[in-house]
Design an enzyme around this catalytic site. Structure first.
Site, PDB file in Angstrom:
ATOM      1  N   LYS A  15       0.823  -1.218   0.000  1.00 11.49           N
ATOM      2  CA  LYS A  15       0.000   0.000   0.000  1.00 11.49           C
ATOM      3  C   LYS A  15       0.856   1.266   0.000  1.00 11.49           C
ATOM      4  O   LYS A  15       0.589   2.196  -0.745  1.00 11.49           O
ATOM      5  CB  LYS A  15      -0.930   0.040   1.234  1.00 11.49           C
ATOM      6  CG  LYS A  15      -1.957  -1.079   1.274  1.00 11.49           C
ATOM      7  CD  LYS A  15      -2.988  -0.848   2.383  1.00 11.49           C
ATOM      8  CE  LYS A  15      -2.397  -0.875   3.787  1.00 11.49           C
ATOM      9  NZ  LYS A  15      -1.939  -2.213   4.206  1.00 11.49           N
ATOM     10  N   ARG A  87      -9.624   1.135   8.894  1.00  4.46           N
ATOM     11  CA  ARG A  87      -9.154  -0.185   9.286  1.00  4.46           C
ATOM     12  C   ARG A  87     -10.209  -0.963  10.069  1.00  4.46           C
ATOM     13  O   ARG A  87      -9.992  -2.127  10.389  1.00  4.46           O
ATOM     14  CB  ARG A  87      -7.937  -0.005  10.197  1.00  4.46           C
ATOM     15  CG  ARG A  87      -6.590  -0.041   9.462  1.00  4.46           C
ATOM     16  CD  ARG A  87      -5.745  -0.952  10.139  1.00  4.46           C
ATOM     17  NE  ARG A  87      -4.332  -0.997  10.250  1.00  4.46           N
ATOM     18  CZ  ARG A  87      -3.365  -0.315   9.714  1.00  4.46           C
ATOM     19  NH1 ARG A  87      -3.604   0.692   8.947  1.00  4.46           N
ATOM     20  NH2 ARG A  87      -2.132  -0.615   9.949  1.00  4.46           N
ATOM     21  N   ARG A 121      11.303  -6.278   5.367  1.00  7.12           N
ATOM     22  CA  ARG A 121      11.131  -4.852   5.086  1.00  7.12           C
ATOM     23  C   ARG A 121      12.116  -4.005   5.888  1.00  7.12           C
ATOM     24  O   ARG A 121      12.394  -4.277   7.046  1.00  7.12           O
ATOM     25  CB  ARG A 121       9.699  -4.438   5.429  1.00  7.12           C
ATOM     26  CG  ARG A 121       9.428  -2.970   5.180  1.00  7.12           C
ATOM     27  CD  ARG A 121       7.974  -2.718   4.999  1.00  7.12           C
ATOM     28  NE  ARG A 121       7.263  -2.689   6.271  1.00  7.12           N
ATOM     29  CZ  ARG A 121       5.964  -2.398   6.360  1.00  7.12           C
ATOM     30  NH1 ARG A 121       5.259  -2.142   5.275  1.00  7.12           N
ATOM     31  NH2 ARG A 121       5.378  -2.380   7.533  1.00  7.12           N
TER      32      ARG A 121
HETATM   33  P1  ADP Z   1       1.013  -1.535   8.287  1.00  7.85           P
HETATM   34  O1  ADP Z   1      -0.037  -1.212   7.274  1.00  7.85           O
HETATM   35  O2  ADP Z   1       2.305  -1.837   7.688  1.00  7.85           O
HETATM   36  O3  ADP Z   1       0.555  -2.488   9.339  1.00  7.85           O
HETATM   37  P2  ADP Z   1       0.826   1.188   9.298  1.00  7.85           P
HETATM   38  O4  ADP Z   1       2.036   2.006   9.117  1.00  7.85           O
HETATM   39  O5  ADP Z   1      -0.336   1.451   8.429  1.00  7.85           O
HETATM   40  O6  ADP Z   1       1.335  -0.307   9.179  1.00  7.85           O
HETATM   41  O7  ADP Z   1       0.333   1.237  10.816  1.00  7.85           O
HETATM   42  C1  ADP Z   1       1.200   0.986  11.897  1.00  7.85           C
HETATM   43  C2  ADP Z   1       0.391   0.956  13.186  1.00  7.85           C
HETATM   44  O8  ADP Z   1      -0.261   2.226  13.384  1.00  7.85           O
HETATM   45  C3  ADP Z   1      -0.738  -0.063  13.217  1.00  7.85           C
HETATM   46  O9  ADP Z   1      -0.294  -1.331  13.615  1.00  7.85           O
HETATM   47  C4  ADP Z   1      -1.689   0.577  14.223  1.00  7.85           C
HETATM   48  O10 ADP Z   1      -1.257   0.396  15.550  1.00  7.85           O
HETATM   49  C5  ADP Z   1      -1.568   2.051  13.922  1.00  7.85           C
HETATM   50  N1  ADP Z   1      -2.563   2.492  12.900  1.00  7.85           N
HETATM   51  C6  ADP Z   1      -2.317   2.975  11.648  1.00  7.85           C
HETATM   52  N2  ADP Z   1      -3.451   3.282  11.007  1.00  7.85           N
HETATM   53  C7  ADP Z   1      -4.456   2.988  11.849  1.00  7.85           C
HETATM   54  C8  ADP Z   1      -5.882   3.049  11.778  1.00  7.85           C
HETATM   55  N3  ADP Z   1      -6.522   3.478  10.663  1.00  7.85           N
HETATM   56  N4  ADP Z   1      -6.591   2.643  12.851  1.00  7.85           N
HETATM   57  C9  ADP Z   1      -5.992   2.200  13.964  1.00  7.85           C
HETATM   58  N5  ADP Z   1      -4.673   2.103  14.116  1.00  7.85           N
HETATM   59  C10 ADP Z   1      -3.893   2.485  13.071  1.00  7.85           C
END
Ligand code: ADP
Ligand code: ZN
Length: 207
Positions: A15, A87, A121
């Protein structure tokens, strides 16, 4: 295309890389909730302090915090590309109230492949560039091509946390596929293909 776009899919589906390119070429504001949260943590803000404990455990930050954070950044914007948001169903319903999306791209990827990719990664903490020891190799000394700083593994890319993040995805985020499919907004693209092929398919789906 006009209106807001959502990128959906498990962690490691690509993504972030895809979102950076799409937003540059198609003029979206790239909004990665993960990047925003990491910046808040790095700056030591109140939100960052609250979010960190969840992030370190691979759990989701509470919906109300995320929705408030997104809402303030989307105000007045016409074309936002959401990466890592929504999410949960609650986040998707919340988003509908202040910024309805016009298309959702679902990057599908099997669990074993998610775990394989995330374990390899690496990121540059200075500029946010993403690398992968398997597919997008950094230079030999594992430094960033742009800034020259040493690449690192994110705390939540450690093996025990990766498995947890995938389970959280299955439980909380996978239902969004049906949610958006029922609204006729979903396009599915196979994320196991090479990055360039994934990108071309997404471009075609959006045109
Ligand atoms: P990845 O998609 O690689 O798991 P992200 O960088 O999108 O990682 O997110 C890292 C962390 O940030 C998640 O594991 C969560 O704890 C938090 N996070 C990010 N976006 C959201 C969201 N939309 N809702 C809740 N927690 C989030
Ligand atoms: Zn860099």
């Amino acid at each position: 295309m006009s209106g807001h776009l959502v990128l959906l899919g498990p962690p490691g589906a690509g993504k972030g890389t895809l979102a950076k390119r799409l937003s540059q070429e198609l003029g979206f504001l790239h909004l990665s909730t993960g990047d925003v949260l990491r910046a808040e943590v790095a700056q030591g803000t109140e939100l960052g302090r609250q979010a960190k404990e969840y992030m370190d455990r691979g759990e989701l930050v509470p919906d109300e915090l995320i929705l408030a954070m997104v809402r303030s950044r989307v105000a007045g914007e016409k074309k936002v590309l959401f990466d890592g948001f929504p999410r949960t169903l609650a986040q998707a319903r919340g988003l509908e109230e202040f910024a309805p999306v016009s298309r959702v791209v679902f990057l599908s990827l099997a669990r074993e492949e998610v775990i394989r990719r995330l374990s390899s990664r690496r990121v540059c903490l200075q500029c946010g560039a993403l690398y992968n020891l398997l597919t997008q190799r950094p230079r030999e000394d594992e430094r960033c091509d742009h800034c020259g700083v040493k690449l690192v593994q994110r705390d939540d890319d450690k093996p025990e946390v990766i498995a947890r993040r995938y389970d959280v995805y299955e439980r909380e985020s996978a239902p969004l596929v049906d949610f958006y499919r029922a609204r006729g907004l979903l396009v599915e693209v196979d994320a196991s293909l090479p990055p360039e092929e994934v990108y071309q398919r997404v471009r075609r789906a959006l045109s």
